[in-house]
Write an enzyme that holds these catalytic residues in place. Structure first.
Site, PDB file in Angstrom:
ATOM      1  N   HIS A  16      65.210 -71.217  23.385  1.00  0.00           N
ATOM      2  CA  HIS A  16      66.086 -70.684  22.336  1.00  0.00           C
ATOM      3  C   HIS A  16      65.318 -69.709  21.442  1.00  0.00           C
ATOM      4  O   HIS A  16      65.821 -68.658  21.055  1.00  0.00           O
ATOM      5  CB  HIS A  16      66.626 -71.823  21.466  1.00  0.00           C
ATOM      6  CG  HIS A  16      67.659 -72.672  22.143  1.00  0.00           C
ATOM      7  ND1 HIS A  16      68.864 -72.962  21.577  1.00  0.00           N
ATOM      8  CD2 HIS A  16      67.669 -73.276  23.343  1.00  0.00           C
ATOM      9  CE1 HIS A  16      69.571 -73.728  22.395  1.00  0.00           C
ATOM     10  NE2 HIS A  16      68.857 -73.940  23.474  1.00  0.00           N
ATOM     11  N   ASP A 119      70.829 -70.333  15.158  1.00  0.00           N
ATOM     12  CA  ASP A 119      71.028 -70.962  16.450  1.00  0.00           C
ATOM     13  C   ASP A 119      72.169 -71.974  16.307  1.00  0.00           C
ATOM     14  O   ASP A 119      72.397 -72.516  15.211  1.00  0.00           O
ATOM     15  CB  ASP A 119      69.750 -71.686  16.871  1.00  0.00           C
ATOM     16  CG  ASP A 119      69.836 -72.252  18.278  1.00  0.00           C
ATOM     17  OD1 ASP A 119      69.371 -71.565  19.196  1.00  0.00           O
ATOM     18  OD2 ASP A 119      70.383 -73.364  18.478  1.00  0.00           O
ATOM     19  N   ALA A 345      56.645 -71.935  37.875  1.00  0.00           N
ATOM     20  CA  ALA A 345      56.915 -70.660  38.543  1.00  0.00           C
ATOM     21  C   ALA A 345      57.174 -69.566  37.520  1.00  0.00           C
ATOM     22  O   ALA A 345      57.913 -69.781  36.559  1.00  0.00           O
ATOM     23  CB  ALA A 345      58.135 -70.796  39.447  1.00  0.00           C
ATOM     24  N   SER A 367      68.698 -68.525  33.247  1.00  0.00           N
ATOM     25  CA  SER A 367      68.439 -68.369  34.682  1.00  0.00           C
ATOM     26  C   SER A 367      69.589 -67.631  35.356  1.00  0.00           C
ATOM     27  O   SER A 367      69.383 -66.802  36.237  1.00  0.00           O
ATOM     28  CB  SER A 367      68.248 -69.738  35.341  1.00  0.00           C
ATOM     29  OG  SER A 367      67.108 -70.366  34.810  1.00  0.00           O
ATOM     30  N   GLU A 386      74.404 -78.278  29.342  1.00  0.00           N
ATOM     31  CA  GLU A 386      75.685 -77.677  29.714  1.00  0.00           C
ATOM     32  C   GLU A 386      75.611 -77.022  31.099  1.00  0.00           C
ATOM     33  O   GLU A 386      76.429 -76.192  31.457  1.00  0.00           O
ATOM     34  CB  GLU A 386      76.157 -76.716  28.624  1.00  0.00           C
ATOM     35  CG  GLU A 386      75.721 -75.275  28.700  1.00  0.00           C
ATOM     36  CD  GLU A 386      74.246 -75.029  28.397  1.00  0.00           C
ATOM     37  OE1 GLU A 386      73.476 -75.991  28.242  1.00  0.00           O
ATOM     38  OE2 GLU A 386      73.863 -73.857  28.346  1.00  0.00           O
ATOM     39  N   GLN A 387      74.607 -77.463  31.900  1.00  0.00           N
ATOM     40  CA  GLN A 387      74.402 -76.815  33.198  1.00  0.00           C
ATOM     41  C   GLN A 387      75.534 -77.086  34.196  1.00  0.00           C
ATOM     42  O   GLN A 387      75.856 -76.223  35.020  1.00  0.00           O
ATOM     43  CB  GLN A 387      73.046 -77.262  33.770  1.00  0.00           C
ATOM     44  CG  GLN A 387      71.884 -76.739  32.938  1.00  0.00           C
ATOM     45  CD  GLN A 387      70.590 -77.521  33.129  1.00  0.00           C
ATOM     46  OE1 GLN A 387      70.478 -78.348  34.027  1.00  0.00           O
ATOM     47  NE2 GLN A 387      69.609 -77.253  32.275  1.00  0.00           N
TER      48      GLN A 387
END
Ligand SMILES: *[C@@H]1O[C@H](CO)[C@@H](O)[C@H](O)[C@H]1NC(C)=O
Ligand SMILES: *[C@@H]1O[C@H](CO)[C@@H](O)[C@H](O)[C@H]1NC(C)=O
Length: 472
Positions: A16, A119, A345, A367, A386-387
């Site tokens: 964030h 935020d 990664a 992402s 919340e994916q």
């Protein structure tokens, strides 16, 4: 006239914070009469914030200052869920934030206080802005559809007298005005529905409606339906400014240098041939699930780059010491020619590589934006927060991702292991040349770049936001 100074209050979570600093840079670079002060709260359980702050102080941004705010009390938060823990932590800074900002309003100061950018975790600070008689904006690091869910859960509770906790472990389908399709209750963020979490979520919805505007890291061409539905909504939603994709792409060169072995390996692979698996900072699987993924990769025959990490918030715990034990017997040997397993990664740099043709992702919003920016199709494997909702949106609303799962949840007791056979067939689908999904992603990639270019939709929205800030 004095410069307009904006107070940014990011959540004390690395992802964030980075996104918010990127927004500050966008505003500062766009108009020289804007200055920003970023207030930082140091969450004791996220080491990433301190290291990022150090990198910022080594490389200062013009007209942007960073100010650390100490907590006014030192509670222990360990016994709470992450969601409520962060909210309590932030509430403990309320008084100090207020006092610090009041000090900034003294007439001898070279700038004038123009407002707050908060935020979503800090949206309760809209009360400070009201007290000081300046506008408050929220910056949402997730998509417009998620914003719609937050507002809708609150609207159902406050205007329709519904109890949203009924949707916990329910197979109901919800009609939500910002979605084309019915939304299954099991993709709603679990943290939004349990007793404590729903209190936080509902207060977010209420406070959001008291802001002057909501800045969203998305672009109209990606989430057209959601953004347009928010604009025409009749339940008093503040102005929505879609200003994305707002990404930090500056570190690509450095990441390539630092992970040279990964990029040398990628350099030798054919165009769009590699499937890349990466599940975010906190993404990990149980051993049984790791084995199924491994078998699927081996049988799919596609070259793979797999970021495989143990669980735990400690960012130093990047790699398994006993990798062999996690994987099917002989796996590393058999796949030594086609696959590469790594710990952490450098995701952006990997996605930018021409050899990468598909991305198995946990569907964190950043992402998703990165995959779009580089035109790499996603296979969805959500884990938490919340994916699941993002995965549902990508698969059903936007029809631009392959679904390995849309309701997988690391923390749910009901989650079952996904079998190798299913994963394998989804990976084949993901990697297919010339598929509808791949074509759609290529088209959206072009639009993502156009959106932030001069006269693009997000470029124009940012200009409108700046005018509104300066005029206030
Ligand atoms: C961009 O992100 C990287 C981490 O991936 C970070 O180290 C770097 O400081 C960020 N750059 C800026 C300018 O914020
Ligand atoms: C900055 O914003 C003000 C107010 O909207 C505007 O008058 C001015 O032209 C802008 N400056 C630049 C460089 O865009």
């Amino acid at each position: 006239m004095k410069n307009a100074e904006l107070i940014f209050v990011p959540a004390p979570v690395r992802g964030h914070l980075i996104s918010m600093v990127e927004l500050a840079k966008l505003l500062i670079n766009r108009n020289e009469s804007i200055s920003v002060t970023i207030l930082i709260m140091k969450f004791p359980y996220d080491a990433g914030v301190s290291s990022y702050m150090d990198s910022l102080s080594n490389d200062p941004i013009p007209r942007c200052s960073i100010l650390e705010i100490p907590p006014s009390n030192s509670e222990s938060y360990k016994s709470q869920s992450y969601h409520t823990m962060i909210s309590t932590f932030i509430a403990g800074h309320f008084t100090n934030v207020k006092n610090e900002v009041i000090a900034m309003t003294q007439p001898d100061r070279s700038t004038r206080l123009a407002g707050f950018v908060l935020d979503i975790f800090c949206v309760s600070m809209v009360d400070i802005a009201k007290e000081l008689n300046v506008p408050a904006y929220v910056y949402l690091t997730s998509g417009a559809s998620y914003l719609g869910i937050l507002l809708h859960l609150q609207a159902m509770t406050d205007y329709q007298n519904k109890d949203i906790s009924e949707y916990q472990d329910s197979d109901a389908q919800l009609s939500v005005p910002y979605y084309k399709n019915l939304v299954p209750a099991n993709v709603l963020p679990a943290i939004c529905l349990d007793e404590k979490g729903s209190e936080v979520t509902l207060s977010w919805g209420r406070k959001l409606r008291e802001t002057k505007g909501i800045i969203v890291n998305t672009f109209v061409e990606l989430e057209t339906y959601a953004v347009q539905s928010l604009v025409v909504d009749t339940t008093e939603i503040p102005l929505v400014y879609a200003v994305g994709p707002n990404l930090n792409l500056t570190s690509v060169g450095q990441d390539i240098d630092e992970a040279a072995d990964v990029f040398t390996w990628l350099d030798e692979k054919p165009l769009s041939s590699v499937v890349f698996l990466c599940f975010g900072s906190y993404g990990s699987f149980l051993e049984d699930q790791v084995k199924e993924i491994a078998l699927a990769l081996e049988h799919s025959g596609h070259p793979f780059l797999w970021s495989l990490r143990p669980s735990g918030i400690d960012s130093n715990l990047n790699k398994y010491a006993n990798l062999d034990d996690m994987l099917p017997p002989g796996f590393l040997e058999r796949t030594s020619g086609t696959g590469k397993i790594i710990g952490w990664a450098p995701q952006v740099a990997v996605l930018s590589h021409r050899a990468v043709g598909g991305f198995v992702s946990h569907c964190g919003w950043n992402s998703i934006l990165e995959s779009v920016w580089f035109g790499v199709p996603v296979a969805t494997w959500p884990l938490y927060a919340e994916q699941q909702l993002n995965a549902f949106e990508m698969v059903n609303e936007l029809e631009m991702a392959v679904d390995i799962s849309i309701d997988y949840d690391t923390f749910s007791k009901n989650t079952v292991i996904i079998e190798a056979k299913i994963i394998e067939s989804k990976i084949r689908e993901l990697m297919k040349d010339g598929s509808d999904i791949r074509n759609r992603v290529t088209e959206i990639q072009r639009k993502s770049r156009a959106a932030i270019a001069e006269t693009g939709s997000s470029y124009n929205n940012l200009g409108r936001l700046i005018e509104d800030i300066i005029a206030a």
